[in-house]
Enzyme design. Structure first.
Site, PDB file in Angstrom:
ATOM      1  N   HIS A 119      35.875   1.227  -1.146  1.00  0.00           N
ATOM      2  CA  HIS A 119      36.609   2.497  -1.100  1.00  0.00           C
ATOM      3  C   HIS A 119      36.523   3.282  -2.411  1.00  0.00           C
ATOM      4  CE1 HIS A 119      39.095   0.530   2.333  1.00  0.00           C
ATOM      5  NE2 HIS A 119      37.930   0.907   2.732  1.00  0.00           N
TER       6      HIS A 119
ATOM      7  N   ASN B 195      48.186 -14.807   1.278  1.00  0.00           N
ATOM      8  CA  ASN B 195      49.100 -13.683   1.468  1.00  0.00           C
ATOM      9  C   ASN B 195      50.516 -14.231   1.671  1.00  0.00           C
ATOM     10  OD1 ASN B 195      50.524 -11.388   2.568  1.00  0.00           O
ATOM     11  ND2 ASN B 195      48.541 -10.535   3.160  1.00  0.00           N
TER      12      ASN B 195
ATOM     13  N   GLU C  30      52.686 -12.983   3.376  1.00  0.00           N
ATOM     14  CA  GLU C  30      53.085 -12.625   4.746  1.00  0.00           C
ATOM     15  C   GLU C  30      51.942 -12.921   5.707  1.00  0.00           C
ATOM     16  OE1 GLU C  30      55.683  -8.680   3.279  1.00  0.00           O
ATOM     17  OE2 GLU C  30      54.145  -8.496   4.854  1.00  0.00           O
TER      18      GLU C  30
HETATM   19  C1  BV8 Z   1      35.914   5.599   8.511  1.00  0.00           C
HETATM   20  C2  BV8 Z   1      41.006   4.715  -0.995  1.00  0.00           C
HETATM   21  C3  BV8 Z   1      34.060   6.393   9.714  1.00  0.00           C
HETATM   22  C4  BV8 Z   1      41.927   5.871  -1.148  1.00  0.00           C
HETATM   23  C5  BV8 Z   1      41.431   3.815   1.258  1.00  0.00           C
HETATM   24  C6  BV8 Z   1      39.186   1.546  13.916  1.00  0.00           C
HETATM   25  C7  BV8 Z   1      40.421   1.350  14.419  1.00  0.00           C
HETATM   26  C8  BV8 Z   1      41.490   2.187  13.975  1.00  0.00           C
HETATM   27  C9  BV8 Z   1      41.309   3.178  13.012  1.00  0.00           C
HETATM   28  C10 BV8 Z   1      40.062   3.343  12.496  1.00  0.00           C
HETATM   29  C11 BV8 Z   1      39.016   2.552  12.960  1.00  0.00           C
HETATM   30  N1  BV8 Z   1      37.921   2.944  12.296  1.00  0.00           N
HETATM   31  C12 BV8 Z   1      38.239   3.950  11.438  1.00  0.00           C
HETATM   32  C13 BV8 Z   1      39.542   4.211  11.551  1.00  0.00           C
HETATM   33  C14 BV8 Z   1      40.246   5.195  10.802  1.00  0.00           C
HETATM   34  C15 BV8 Z   1      40.669   4.663   9.415  1.00  0.00           C
HETATM   35  C16 BV8 Z   1      41.599   3.487   9.546  1.00  0.00           C
HETATM   36  O1  BV8 Z   1      41.221   2.333   9.437  1.00  0.00           O
HETATM   37  N2  BV8 Z   1      42.891   3.833   9.751  1.00  0.00           N
HETATM   38  C17 BV8 Z   1      43.919   2.771   9.784  1.00  0.00           C
HETATM   39  C18 BV8 Z   1      45.146   3.302   9.069  1.00  0.00           C
HETATM   40  C19 BV8 Z   1      44.237   2.383  11.183  1.00  0.00           C
HETATM   41  N3  BV8 Z   1      39.502   4.267   8.629  1.00  0.00           N
HETATM   42  C20 BV8 Z   1      38.858   5.244   7.942  1.00  0.00           C
HETATM   43  O2  BV8 Z   1      39.155   6.425   7.976  1.00  0.00           O
HETATM   44  C21 BV8 Z   1      37.672   4.781   7.114  1.00  0.00           C
HETATM   45  N4  BV8 Z   1      36.528   5.633   7.337  1.00  0.00           N
HETATM   46  O3  BV8 Z   1      36.252   4.906   9.430  1.00  0.00           O
HETATM   47  O4  BV8 Z   1      34.823   6.421   8.524  1.00  0.00           O
HETATM   48  C22 BV8 Z   1      34.301   7.651  10.312  1.00  0.00           C
HETATM   49  C23 BV8 Z   1      34.130   8.791   9.558  1.00  0.00           C
HETATM   50  C24 BV8 Z   1      34.276  10.001  10.220  1.00  0.00           C
HETATM   51  C25 BV8 Z   1      34.678  10.027  11.557  1.00  0.00           C
HETATM   52  C26 BV8 Z   1      34.850   8.826  12.261  1.00  0.00           C
HETATM   53  C27 BV8 Z   1      34.670   7.618  11.624  1.00  0.00           C
HETATM   54  C28 BV8 Z   1      37.971   4.929   5.608  1.00  0.00           C
HETATM   55  C29 BV8 Z   1      39.097   4.058   5.213  1.00  0.00           C
HETATM   56  C30 BV8 Z   1      39.249   4.062   3.680  1.00  0.00           C
HETATM   57  C31 BV8 Z   1      40.426   4.913   3.246  1.00  0.00           C
HETATM   58  N5  BV8 Z   1      40.656   4.753   1.799  1.00  0.00           N
HETATM   59  N6  BV8 Z   1      41.591   3.712  -0.094  1.00  0.00           N
HETATM   60  C32 BV8 Z   1      43.281   5.453  -1.719  1.00  0.00           C
HETATM   61  O5  BV8 Z   1      43.377   4.346  -2.269  1.00  0.00           O
HETATM   62  O6  BV8 Z   1      44.201   6.271  -1.624  1.00  0.00           O
HETATM   63  S1  BV8 Z   1      42.211   2.677   2.303  1.00  0.00           S
HETATM   64  C33 BV8 Z   1      43.479   1.947   1.317  1.00  0.00           C
HETATM   65  O7  BV8 Z   1      44.440   1.496   2.253  1.00  0.00           O
HETATM   66  C34 BV8 Z   1      43.064   0.716   0.553  1.00  0.00           C
HETATM   67  O8  BV8 Z   1      41.800   0.837  -0.024  1.00  0.00           O
HETATM   68  C35 BV8 Z   1      43.134  -0.369   1.624  1.00  0.00           C
HETATM   69  O9  BV8 Z   1      41.955  -0.399   2.390  1.00  0.00           O
HETATM   70  C36 BV8 Z   1      44.259   0.116   2.506  1.00  0.00           C
HETATM   71  C37 BV8 Z   1      45.547  -0.575   2.149  1.00  0.00           C
HETATM   72  O10 BV8 Z   1      45.446  -1.879   2.659  1.00  0.00           O
HETATM   73  P1  BV8 Z   1      45.670  -3.136   1.685  1.00  0.00           P
HETATM   74  O11 BV8 Z   1      44.812  -3.016   0.475  1.00  0.00           O
HETATM   75  O12 BV8 Z   1      45.554  -4.311   2.536  1.00  0.00           O
HETATM   76  O13 BV8 Z   1      47.174  -2.934   1.148  1.00  0.00           O
HETATM   77  P2  BV8 Z   1      48.542  -3.080   1.977  1.00  0.00           P
HETATM   78  O14 BV8 Z   1      49.611  -2.551   1.089  1.00  0.00           O
HETATM   79  O15 BV8 Z   1      48.405  -2.531   3.347  1.00  0.00           O
HETATM   80  O16 BV8 Z   1      48.730  -4.675   2.133  1.00  0.00           O
HETATM   81  C38 BV8 Z   1      48.928  -5.446   0.976  1.00  0.00           C
HETATM   82  C39 BV8 Z   1      48.946  -6.890   1.464  1.00  0.00           C
HETATM   83  O17 BV8 Z   1      49.067  -7.733   0.309  1.00  0.00           O
HETATM   84  C40 BV8 Z   1      50.135  -7.194   2.381  1.00  0.00           C
HETATM   85  O18 BV8 Z   1      49.684  -7.962   3.490  1.00  0.00           O
HETATM   86  C41 BV8 Z   1      51.070  -8.016   1.487  1.00  0.00           C
HETATM   87  O19 BV8 Z   1      51.782  -8.989   2.223  1.00  0.00           O
HETATM   88  C42 BV8 Z   1      50.077  -8.683   0.539  1.00  0.00           C
HETATM   89  N7  BV8 Z   1      50.623  -9.049  -0.781  1.00  0.00           N
HETATM   90  C43 BV8 Z   1      51.639  -8.461  -1.455  1.00  0.00           C
HETATM   91  N8  BV8 Z   1      51.814  -9.103  -2.674  1.00  0.00           N
HETATM   92  C44 BV8 Z   1      50.856 -10.078  -2.732  1.00  0.00           C
HETATM   93  C45 BV8 Z   1      50.090 -10.031  -1.534  1.00  0.00           C
HETATM   94  N9  BV8 Z   1      49.069 -10.880  -1.276  1.00  0.00           N
HETATM   95  C46 BV8 Z   1      48.784 -11.814  -2.252  1.00  0.00           C
HETATM   96  N10 BV8 Z   1      49.464 -11.901  -3.438  1.00  0.00           N
HETATM   97  C47 BV8 Z   1      50.508 -11.071  -3.710  1.00  0.00           C
HETATM   98  N11 BV8 Z   1      51.161 -11.192  -4.860  1.00  0.00           N
END
Ligand code: BV8
Ligand code: ZN
Length: 247
Positions: free
Chosen positions: A126, A221, A223
């Protein structure tokens, strides 16, 4: 080293870890949580910026509509990151690069903390908050060299507007990055999924590809996630406490 968590690592996983040659690690925001980087989805709610859920402010649509607002959002996060350091999870993963002959680190994080811990050739799915890219000539810039007089920095090559060199929602991943990660996932023996809610695609499909190709899948994780049922081992805890236990 007897710690309260010693029991977490099973004999089977220790053996797999000792014998493995090709290892892939996929990380998300959770691996940086112990460094003080806010995660996106912690405790059930999603990060909101000025009333907008993060996947709205971090979207291609917002870039079209309001580039200064997008810069404000990433400048805010970059300023948060300035003083933060890698934690023992980043350090352990960097050490693994020396340990395994075929080691691959794939991250969704844009914070650069893996590289700060010494990891090389990190596949940044990303992008990076430390880079900017010209909307016109595509030239990449180190953000630390840029001036933000009127909120949107200008390209040092052609003078056009720059944008954060991160992948926004609705945007394709960097050319080749996903393909390279998927290829490594198809051939790895051991796949660790650390600190990610596996909600965002196509990044979340990497461990599925590894599992389908026969890899031993380990989740770290505090969770459970949508991937937990697919895993051979689920290590419930904080990455900074668990990863160093493996070596
Ligand atoms: C795309 C950069 C093609 C910017 C980011 C299929 C199904 C459904 C939806 C889609 C699909 N395909 C595409 C989509 C749409 C979309 C998507 O996935 N939407 C989601 C919301 C459903 N995907 C896209 O748009 C992607 N592009 O598909 O292009 C395309 C293009 C044109 C037209 C059609 C298709 C692009 C996605 C990238 C977006 N950019 N980041 C920024 O940072 O602002 S995503 C960003 O959010 C992060 O990079 C990361 O990927 C995501 C967050 O997730 P996590 O990193 O997992 O963080 P989160 O807080 O959610 O979880 C943290 C975890 O850690 C928790 O589980 C927690 O329990 C745990 N934790 C906490 N403390 C600890 C721990 N674990 C260990 N130790 C600890 N101490
Ligand atoms: Zn330019």
């Amino acid at each position: 080293m007897q710690t309260g968590l010693g029991h977490v690592i099973s004999k089977e996983l220790r053996e797999k870890f000792a014998q493995a040659k090709s290892v892939l690690v996929l990380t998300g925001a959770g691996v940086s949580a112990e460094s003080g980087v806010p995660t996106f989805r912690g405790g059930g709610n999603t990060v909101v910026w000025k009333g907008m859920p993060f996947d709205v402010i971090s979207s291609a649509g917002m870039l079209e509509r309001d580039l200064p607002a997008v810069w404000e959002w990433f400048n805010y996060r970059r300023n948060l990151l300035e003083s933060l350091k890698p934690n023992p999870a980043h350090v352990a993963v960097a050490r693994w690069q020396e340990r395994f002959s075929d080691f691959n680190l794939v991250t969704q994080n844009i914070d650069g903390l893996h590289q700060a811990a010494g990891s090389r050739d990190v596949i940044e799915l990303h992008g990076s908050i430390w880079r900017a890219r010209c909307l016109d000539c595509g030239t990449r810039h180190d953000v630390r060299e840029l001036k933000f007089d009127d909120g949107v920095p200008a390209c040092l090559k052609c003078g056009s507007y720059l944008r954060p060199d991160v992948i926004l929602f609705g945007e394709m991943l960097p050319m080749g990055a996903f393909e390279a990660a998927a290829k490594k996932a198809e051939s790895c023996e051991l796949c660790f999924v650390v600190g990610t809610s596996v909600v965002v695609y196509p990044a979340a499909s990497i461990p599925e590809i590894a599992r389908a190709a026969g890899a031993y899948l380990v989740e770290v994780n505090p969770e459970r996630t949508a991937l937990s049922d697919l895993c051979d081992q689920v290590l419930m805890g904080r990455a900074g406490e668990i990863l160093p236990l493996l070596g």
